[in-house]
Design an enzyme around this catalytic site. Structure first.
Site, PDB file in Angstrom:
ATOM      1  N   HIS A  50       0.843  -1.198   0.000  1.00  0.00           N
ATOM      2  CA  HIS A  50       0.000   0.000   0.000  1.00  0.00           C
ATOM      3  C   HIS A  50       0.875   1.244   0.000  1.00  0.00           C
ATOM      4  O   HIS A  50       2.087   1.167   0.238  1.00  0.00           O
ATOM      5  CB  HIS A  50      -0.946   0.017   1.210  1.00  0.00           C
TER       6      HIS A  50
HETATM    7  P1  TYD Z   1      -1.465  -2.355   7.832  1.00  0.00           P
HETATM    8  O1  TYD Z   1      -0.962  -0.958   7.932  1.00  0.00           O
HETATM    9  O2  TYD Z   1      -2.240  -2.729   6.600  1.00  0.00           O
HETATM   10  O3  TYD Z   1      -0.268  -3.397   8.027  1.00  0.00           O
HETATM   11  P2  TYD Z   1       0.919  -3.808   7.012  1.00  0.00           P
HETATM   12  O4  TYD Z   1       1.204  -2.651   6.126  1.00  0.00           O
HETATM   13  O5  TYD Z   1       2.046  -4.173   7.914  1.00  0.00           O
HETATM   14  O6  TYD Z   1       0.492  -5.017   6.241  1.00  0.00           O
HETATM   15  O7  TYD Z   1      -2.336  -2.651   9.121  1.00  0.00           O
HETATM   16  C1  TYD Z   1      -2.815  -3.954   9.418  1.00  0.00           C
HETATM   17  C2  TYD Z   1      -4.125  -3.819  10.167  1.00  0.00           C
HETATM   18  O8  TYD Z   1      -3.921  -3.184  11.425  1.00  0.00           O
HETATM   19  C3  TYD Z   1      -5.168  -3.004   9.409  1.00  0.00           C
HETATM   20  O9  TYD Z   1      -6.352  -3.752   9.311  1.00  0.00           O
HETATM   21  C4  TYD Z   1      -5.429  -1.795  10.236  1.00  0.00           C
HETATM   22  C5  TYD Z   1      -4.820  -2.089  11.594  1.00  0.00           C
HETATM   23  N1  TYD Z   1      -4.072  -0.911  12.122  1.00  0.00           N
HETATM   24  C6  TYD Z   1      -4.660  -0.119  13.097  1.00  0.00           C
HETATM   25  O10 TYD Z   1      -5.811  -0.354  13.524  1.00  0.00           O
HETATM   26  N2  TYD Z   1      -3.951   0.956  13.592  1.00  0.00           N
HETATM   27  C7  TYD Z   1      -2.714   1.249  13.157  1.00  0.00           C
HETATM   28  O11 TYD Z   1      -2.103   2.241  13.639  1.00  0.00           O
HETATM   29  C8  TYD Z   1      -2.128   0.435  12.123  1.00  0.00           C
HETATM   30  C9  TYD Z   1      -0.759   0.723  11.587  1.00  0.00           C
HETATM   31  C10 TYD Z   1      -2.843  -0.639  11.643  1.00  0.00           C
END
Ligand code: TYD
Length: 141
Positions: A50
């Site tokens: 992303h």
């Molecule tokens: P995401 O940023 O998509 O993780 P990565 O990039 O490591 O794959 O976040 C994973 C999940 O965690 C997503 O469903 C949203 C949640 N999340 C929160 O609720 N708060 C936060 O501060 C972050 C970073 C993620």
């Protein structure tokens, strides 16, 4: 691609370990609104996939080894994070993927904004459109 490195000052105590410190206006061009960390990720797993509309982040890996793959819509580059005293700055309009190279690695993130799912760009074509729109805005200024 220029991936800005951030040196995190580290103080080594004689036989008593080390201490690293990040101060928002000394090491970072933004103020920290949120800190999070990702761990218990099995080796070989790729996360991310992303970009962001606004979010700026400092990424560092105080324990283990994680590859960060960044793509600005034109070029792709990667950097290995494996030190408590070196991080990278990741700006909003970069598509990012993180690969856990070693089990038990910890990815720490200091972020410029609170969590907001609306700030995420999770589809790659949407990301390319966003980059083009940002470039057009810059050229108009
Ligand atoms: P995401 O940023 O998509 O993780 P990565 O990039 O490591 O794959 O976040 C994973 C999940 O965690 C997503 O469903 C949203 C949640 N999340 C929160 O609720 N708060 C936060 O501060 C972050 C970073 C993620």
């Amino acid at each position: 691609m220029n991936i800005p490195k951030v040196i995190i000052p580290t103080y080594y105590e004689n036989g008593e370990g080390a201490l690293s410190v990040i101060e928002q206006y000394k090491q970072l061009p933004f103020s920290i609104k949120r800190i999070y960390y990702i761990y218990q990720v099995p080796e070989g797993v790729k996360r991310g996939g992303h970009a962001h509309k606004k979010l700026q982040q400092l990424l560092f890996c105080p324990y283990g080894e994680i590859e960060i793959i960044l793509n600005d819509g034109k070029e792709k580059d990667s950097v290995i994070l494996n030190s408590p005293s070196t991080g990278i700055l990741v700006t909003n309009t970069l598509w990012r993927e993180m690969v856990w190279k070693k089990e038990n690695s910890v990815l720490c993130v200091a972020a410029s904004e609170e969590y907001n799912e609306d700030d995420y760009i999770r589809d790659y074509e949407g990301f390319l459109d966003f980059v083009k729109a940002e470039k057009r805005k810059e050229n108009l200024l």
